[in-house]
Every structure is written in structure tokens, then in C-alpha cells.
Design a protein around this motif. Structure first.
Motif, PDB file in Angstrom:
ATOM      1  N   LEU A   1      87.569 117.241 -17.472  1.00  0.00           N
ATOM      2  CA  LEU A   1      87.567 116.417 -16.258  1.00  0.00           C
ATOM      3  C   LEU A   1      86.338 115.521 -16.194  1.00  0.00           C
ATOM      4  CD1 LEU A   1      88.809 118.986 -13.570  1.00  0.00           C
ATOM      5  CD2 LEU A   1      90.133 117.207 -14.732  1.00  0.00           C
ATOM      6  N   ALA A   2      85.226 115.970 -16.777  1.00  0.00           N
ATOM      7  CA  ALA A   2      83.984 115.191 -16.751  1.00  0.00           C
ATOM      8  C   ALA A   2      84.070 113.921 -17.584  1.00  0.00           C
ATOM      9  CB  ALA A   2      82.815 116.052 -17.223  1.00  0.00           C
ATOM     10  N   THR A   3      85.100 113.795 -18.429  1.00  0.00           N
ATOM     11  CA  THR A   3      85.251 112.566 -19.216  1.00  0.00           C
ATOM     12  C   THR A   3      85.808 111.421 -18.370  1.00  0.00           C
ATOM     13  OG1 THR A   3      87.500 113.138 -19.966  1.00  0.00           O
ATOM     14  CG2 THR A   3      85.670 113.911 -21.319  1.00  0.00           C
ATOM     15  N   HIS A   4      86.273 111.740 -17.159  1.00  0.00           N
ATOM     16  CA  HIS A   4      86.774 110.708 -16.237  1.00  0.00           C
ATOM     17  C   HIS A   4      85.636 110.361 -15.286  1.00  0.00           C
ATOM     18  CE1 HIS A   4      91.000 110.984 -17.506  1.00  0.00           C
ATOM     19  NE2 HIS A   4      90.663 112.233 -17.807  1.00  0.00           N
ATOM     20  N   ARG A   5      85.182 109.120 -15.361  1.00  0.00           N
ATOM     21  CA  ARG A   5      83.939 108.768 -14.686  1.00  0.00           C
ATOM     22  C   ARG A   5      84.029 107.466 -13.893  1.00  0.00           C
ATOM     23  NH1 ARG A   5      79.201 110.648 -18.958  1.00  0.00           N
ATOM     24  NH2 ARG A   5      80.137 112.694 -19.411  1.00  0.00           N
ATOM     25  N   ARG A   6      83.120 107.354 -12.944  1.00  0.00           N
ATOM     26  CA  ARG A   6      82.919 106.120 -12.190  1.00  0.00           C
ATOM     27  C   ARG A   6      81.444 105.755 -12.295  1.00  0.00           C
ATOM     28  NH1 ARG A   6      80.952 105.065  -7.066  1.00  0.00           N
ATOM     29  NH2 ARG A   6      81.528 102.993  -6.286  1.00  0.00           N
ATOM     30  N   ASN A   7      81.185 104.563 -12.816  1.00  0.00           N
ATOM     31  CA  ASN A   7      79.800 104.116 -13.031  1.00  0.00           C
ATOM     32  C   ASN A   7      79.016 105.116 -13.878  1.00  0.00           C
ATOM     33  OD1 ASN A   7      80.291 101.824 -11.470  1.00  0.00           O
ATOM     34  ND2 ASN A   7      79.528 102.774  -9.582  1.00  0.00           N
ATOM     35  N   GLY A   8      79.714 105.706 -14.837  1.00  0.00           N
ATOM     36  CA  GLY A   8      79.059 106.625 -15.759  1.00  0.00           C
ATOM     37  C   GLY A   8      78.883 108.034 -15.250  1.00  0.00           C
ATOM     38  N   THR A   9      79.271 108.286 -14.005  1.00  0.00           N
ATOM     39  CA  THR A   9      79.117 109.619 -13.409  1.00  0.00           C
ATOM     40  C   THR A   9      80.467 110.300 -13.259  1.00  0.00           C
ATOM     41  OG1 THR A   9      77.197 108.836 -12.153  1.00  0.00           O
ATOM     42  CG2 THR A   9      78.240 110.879 -11.402  1.00  0.00           C
ATOM     43  N   PRO A  10      80.589 111.590 -13.610  1.00  0.00           N
ATOM     44  CA  PRO A  10      81.879 112.279 -13.459  1.00  0.00           C
ATOM     45  C   PRO A  10      82.427 112.148 -12.037  1.00  0.00           C
ATOM     46  CG  PRO A  10      80.376 113.640 -14.722  1.00  0.00           C
ATOM     47  CD  PRO A  10      79.578 112.460 -14.235  1.00  0.00           C
ATOM     48  N   ILE A  11      83.726 111.903 -11.937  1.00  0.00           N
ATOM     49  CA  ILE A  11      84.377 111.718 -10.639  1.00  0.00           C
ATOM     50  C   ILE A  11      84.486 113.052  -9.919  1.00  0.00           C
ATOM     51  CG2 ILE A  11      86.531 111.023  -9.486  1.00  0.00           C
ATOM     52  CD1 ILE A  11      87.008 109.103 -11.844  1.00  0.00           C
ATOM     53  N   ASN A  12      84.096 113.060  -8.667  1.00  0.00           N
ATOM     54  CA  ASN A  12      84.202 114.266  -7.853  1.00  0.00           C
ATOM     55  C   ASN A  12      85.474 114.202  -7.006  1.00  0.00           C
ATOM     56  OD1 ASN A  12      83.386 116.739  -6.727  1.00  0.00           O
ATOM     57  ND2 ASN A  12      82.507 115.699  -4.955  1.00  0.00           N
ATOM     58  N   GLY A  13      86.146 115.334  -6.837  1.00  0.00           N
ATOM     59  CA  GLY A  13      87.328 115.375  -5.985  1.00  0.00           C
ATOM     60  C   GLY A  13      88.619 115.027  -6.696  1.00  0.00           C
ATOM     61  N   ILE A  14      88.675 115.204  -8.027  1.00  0.00           N
ATOM     62  CA  ILE A  14      89.917 114.999  -8.766  1.00  0.00           C
ATOM     63  C   ILE A  14      90.957 116.011  -8.273  1.00  0.00           C
ATOM     64  CG2 ILE A  14      90.986 115.301 -11.043  1.00  0.00           C
ATOM     65  CD1 ILE A  14      88.477 114.096 -12.274  1.00  0.00           C
ATOM     66  N   GLY A  15      92.178 115.533  -8.055  1.00  0.00           N
ATOM     67  CA  GLY A  15      93.240 116.406  -7.556  1.00  0.00           C
ATOM     68  C   GLY A  15      94.013 117.065  -8.684  1.00  0.00           C
ATOM     69  N   ILE A  16      94.012 118.388  -8.738  1.00  0.00           N
ATOM     70  CA  ILE A  16      94.738 119.144  -9.762  1.00  0.00           C
ATOM     71  C   ILE A  16      96.116 119.514  -9.210  1.00  0.00           C
ATOM     72  CG2 ILE A  16      94.730 121.155 -11.285  1.00  0.00           C
ATOM     73  CD1 ILE A  16      92.411 119.224 -11.783  1.00  0.00           C
TER      74      ILE A  16
END
Length: 381
Positions: free
Chosen positions: A52-67
Motif C-alpha cells: 500500500l505504501a507504493t501508492h503515494r501523493r507528493n511522494g508520501t504514502p496515501i493515508n486512508g486507502i479503502g480496503i
């Protein structure tokens, strides 16, 4: 032998850490919410975190990804094609219930609080615990894929145009759509097909022209209202009038276009009908390749693509009322001070669900009393 697993997820949903949403047999929740309850294997948890950490915004891992998961099934198992269709319906339901909460007020700063269809993209990632290579595939017409990447060495950066609004949704609307899915599945499917077109037209992508957005939104109404092959404009205007107007609305005279000629609408009708006429005229001009001015994409200074979403929401809710045979929704669109405003009648809506909850509680108590009475009779005879 390594077990093949799969994550089904909505990377741009921006769920809070404590949010979990159910629909039918499915659930969407932030990874932080489900990890402690449903992921007991530490190696599995760490592997999923890395993916999940490979999905990023401005180089930072996205928080709150919906599983996404199916509640009675093993977490992270590969989904069947039928289950993926259900996931597709789920993301459309999330879109509808979210825009019904976040996008019904348009103002100078509302862009910070709105969502678009891009927030509801669904992705699937195959993996095996302990196997550090990953791959990707994309494309519908020409399938592109590549493999052999180490996890963490390849990054999937979120497109800049996707809103970063924390997820909100209309809980009552979700509950009603769940009922519709159970009781009237054919009508639910119709609304889902119409919503698919509305989502296509309500993307924030820079690659989609305004002409394409209008055509997709027009198609959404054609599906939702089951418009006939001939006389579509008239039926469209009549149904917008039926479903979207307040009980009292001032009527005006205006001209409409018919085969290049401009004719007065007789008798006078409301601004709602006028909007429907102008929206359908724009649709016709696009289809026939007419020269279109920027002004045609607006009505009373408001963009057609926003107004179309509002009229779609109200129309869909009123059709649900008819289908379920109950006045669940009282939403309407008012024209005041030279512009349209969305009125979701929140007070009436909550009153309906409070009343429904009390009636259900009363029936449960009555059933419990009947069962207890039968038990008592059996015990004392």
C-alpha cells in the motif's frame, strides 16, 4: 508453496482510520481499521503495508486507502469476475452517497470539500507473502503490463487532479440503496448503469473534454429515465418537471430550439424545464458538430456538469421513492436569486428514518411478545 493473494482497494477514498462501511455482503474500511481485527499474521500485515505504501501523493504514502472485502470470506483472497462486478456496483454506490453529501453546495471554496468520480477508482494487486517482486497491468483497449519490480522501487503516484477530500457519505441514502438492491434488483441495476455514465462525465481528469462530459451525463439521463427513441427532449423536460420542481415555482416564458427555429414554450414553464431544454440543446449541438460557445456550457452562471449531477441525484431519489412505494426522499432543486440551489430536506428525511426505526422496533417487540406467549402456554399446559 506460496499462497496467491489479492488486495482489492480504493486508493483515493481518503477514509478516516475509524471508518468502515457495509453494503450488501461487502465492506470497505481503512487498512488501520481492519488490520488489528482481521490480520493476525504479522508477516502478512507487514507485506500489505509495503504494498500500500507504493501508492503515494507528493511522494508520501496515501493515508486512508479503502480496503474492499466480502465479510464472510477470507481477507485478501482473489475475487471472481462476478465479485468484481459487485465491487464495481459498490464503488458506484459510494460515489452516489458521497456526492449527495459533499457536492450539493457549490460556492467559491466548495472545491475543497467536493469529490469526483476519480476518488472511487478500484484497483487489484496480486501478491504472495514474502515474495518481494511486483508487477502492474493497465489499459482496456491495449493491455499494457510489466513485471520484475521490487516492492518499494516502483511508485504509483496519485494524479494531481484527484481531490483529497476526506470521505463523507449520506448514510440514509446508502441504507435505501441497500434496500433497493435486495427488493428491486432490476431497478437497482438500471440506476447503476445510469450512474456509470454520470461518473464518466463527472471525472476531474484534464484529458476529458467538456463536450464528452455533457454527452456522458446526457446518456445517464437517457438510461435513468428510460427515454424513448423519439420525442426525447419533451419527455426529458416533463420528467425533470415531475421529479425536481418544488411544489410552488414561478413560471416564465422562454424560447426553445426546434430544427433550427426558436419557438416559445407554451404554456409558460419553470426554470427547471428551461434548464432541461438548454442541457438537451447543448447535447444536440455537440452530437451534430455545431459550433459551441463557452456560454452554452453554463445555465444562469452555473456549470451544466454540476447542475446535471444535482438533477440526476434528485431524479434518482424520486424514482427510488416510486419503486419502493414510500416517500423516503423529499429532495428538490430551488431557483432563488438567479441561481439553482439543492435542497435535500434533511429534516424530513431523518424524520422518516426515525419513524421507520420506531415501527421496526415495535414489530420486533410484538413478535417477541407473541413468541413468549406461545412458550408460556406450552410451559403451563
Amino acid at each position: 508453496m506460496q499462497k496467491n493473494l489479492q488486495i482489492s482497494f480504493l486508493p483515493y477514498l481518503f477514509l478516516g482510520n475509524n471508518k468502515s462501511i457495509d453494503f450488501a455482503e461487502m465492506n470497505v474500511a481503512s487498512f488501520n481499521f481492519i488490520s488489528s481485527d482481521r490480520i493476525h499474521d504479522e508477516k502478512l500485515r507487514k507485506h500489505v503495508i509495503k504494498l500500500l505504501a507504493t501508492h503515494r501523493r507528493n511522494g508520501t504514502p496515501i493515508n486512508g486507502i479503502g480496503i474492499i472485502s466480502f465479510r464472510k470470506s477470507e481477507l485478501f483472497r482473489p475475487l471472481t469476475e462476478q465479485e468484481r462486478q459487485k465491487v464495481d456496483d459498490f464503488r458506484k454506490v459510494l460515489f452516489l452517497t458521497s456526492v449527495a453529501k459533499s457536492n450539493i453546495n457549490i460556492g467559491p471554496n466548495m472545491g475543497r470539500f467536493m469529490v469526483t468520480s476519480d476518488n472511487f477508482a478500484a484497483l487489484y494487486q496480486n501478491f504472495a507473502v514474502g515474495y518481494n517482486n511486483t508487477a502492474w497491468s493497465s489499459g482496456k483497449i491495449i493491455r499494457m503490463s510489466d513485471s520484475g519490480y521490487k516492492i518499494g522501487k516502483i511508485i504509483f503516484e496519485m494524479p494531481r487532479y484527484i481531490p483529497i477530500t476526506p470521505f463523507q457519505y449520506d448514510q440514509g441514502f446508502l441504507k435505501t440503496l441497500s434496500q433497493l438492491n435486495r427488493k428491486k434488483p432490476r431497478k437497482f441495476r438500471l440506476i447503476m448503469r445510469a450512474t456509470d455514465s454520470m461518473m464518466n462525465g463527472y471525472s476531474n481528469s484534464d484529458d476529458i473534454s467538456f463536450e464528452s462530459r455533457i454527452l456522458e451525463q446526457a446518456r445517464a439521463f437517457e438510461i435513468l429515465l428510460e427515454l424513448p427513441d423519439s420525442g426525447q427532449r419533451k419527455v426529458f423536460k416533463d420528467k425533470i418537471e415531475k421529479y425536481c420542481e418544488p411544489k410552488v415555482e414561478r413560471k416564465i416564458r422562454f424560447k426553445y430550439e426546434n430544427r433550427g427555429k426558436h419557438i416559445y414554450e407554451v404554456p409558460p414553464r419553470t426554470r427547471h424545464v428551461m434548464w432541461a431544454d438548454r442541457f438537451y440543446t447543448l447535447r444536440n449541438h455537440i452530437i451534430h458538430g455545431n459550433k459551441i460557445t463557452a456560454k452554452e456550457f453554463f445555465f444562469a452562471g452555473q456549470p451544466h456538469y454540476h447542475l446535471a449531477l444535482w438533477f440526476f441525484l434528485v431524479t434518482a431519489k424520486k424514482i427510488i421513492n416510486e419503486t419502493l412505494g414510500r416517500p423516503i426522499f423529499n429532495d428538490t432543486i430551488r431557483y432563488e436569486d438567479g441561481k439553482f440551489e439543492y435542497d435535500n430536506n434533511a429534516g424530513n428525511f431523518m424524520a422518516y428514518w426515525e419513524k421507520a426505526g420506531k415501527e421496526l422496533s415495535k414489530r420486533i417487540k410484538e413478535q417477541m411478545h407473541i413468541s413468549l406467549s406461545k412458550a408460556d402456554k406450552k410451559l403451563y399446559t
